[in-house]
Design an enzyme around this catalytic site. Structure first.
Site, short mmCIF file in Angstrom:
data_model
loop_
_atom_site.label_atom_id
_atom_site.label_comp_id
_atom_site.label_asym_id
_atom_site.label_seq_id
_atom_site.Cartn_x
_atom_site.Cartn_y
_atom_site.Cartn_z
N HIS A 1 22.07 2.27 12.38
CA HIS A 1 23.51 3.05 12.67
C HIS A 1 24.04 2.06 13.74
CE1 HIS A 1 23.28 6.35 9.64
NE2 HIS A 1 21.93 6.28 9.99
N SER B 1 -1.19 -1.45 8.99
CA SER B 1 -0.46 -0.10 8.55
C SER B 1 0.60 0.26 9.66
CB SER B 1 -1.62 0.89 8.55
OG SER B 1 -2.36 0.92 9.61
N ASN C 1 1.02 -1.14 -0.18
CA ASN C 1 0.10 0.07 0.04
C ASN C 1 0.83 1.33 -0.01
OD1 ASN C 1 -2.38 1.85 0.24
ND2 ASN C 1 -3.23 0.18 1.35
N ALA D 1 -1.58 -3.41 13.09
CA ALA D 1 -1.38 -1.92 12.86
C ALA D 1 -0.55 -1.67 14.23
CB ALA D 1 -2.39 -0.93 12.88
#
Length: 178
Positions: A106, A133, A76, A151
């Site tokens: 990092h 999502s 999406n 989500a």
């Protein structure tokens, strides 16, 4: 853009990437948005399965790593893959809006803070997974087949197959004082 024109556009686009970067390959029809950004280095590998679909913006950045996306995968809006090691995505997966996949981060320590160097570890996502999502998948994550990731989850470990993963977020509501 009409679907057949988008398929043709993507065939040409991937063929040109393959000419410049031999490790870029597609195994079939791609319905990826014209807003898709693919950035690879010469030592990178990108294998896109048949019937890959995305809506809106999709970013794939590979620096000397390998991304292999299976068949019938859907991304999406605002999906991103950042790869310095390896990202494997099984066939039949569905990704909600704003999903981020990072197989690297990092280096940092207490004395020097954040460095420009990276640590990386492979990510594996099984077949037929539904990633909700705003999910973030971090280096070293392994998600088994047929999983649902709810989500807003942040995934960094191993998720067994046929699992549903959610994170408990309580809302605390207090009146304003004063």
């Amino acid at each position: 853009m009409k679907p057949y024109l988008l398929v043709l556009h993507n065939k040409i686009r991937i063929a040109l990437k393959h000419i410049k970067y031999k490790g870029v390959k597609s195994n079939g029809i791609l319905l990826i948005s014209r807003n898709t950004k693919i950035s690879v280095t010469k030592k990178s590998q990108l294998i896109l399965g048949n019937h890959l679909i995305n809506d809106g913006r999709f970013v794939i950045i590979i620096q000397d790593g390998k991304v292999n996306i299976g068949d019938n995968v859907y991304f999406n809006e605002d999906a991103m893959i950042s790869c310095k090691s390896s990202v494997e995505i099984g066939s039949g997966c569905r990704f909600g809006p704003n999903v981020k996949i990072f197989d690297n981060n990092h280096r940092f320590d207490a004395e020097n803070g954040v460095s420009s160097e990276f640590k990386a570890a492979p990510i594996s996502i099984g077949k037929n997974c539904w990633i909700g999502s705003n999910v973030v998948i971090l280096k070293g994550a392994t998600i088994g087949d047929n999983c649902v990731i709810g989500a807003g989850c942040v995934i960094s470990g191993s998720i067994p197959e046929k699992s549903i993963v959610t994170q408990n977020r309580e809302i605390n509501i207090e009146p304003i004082k004063g």
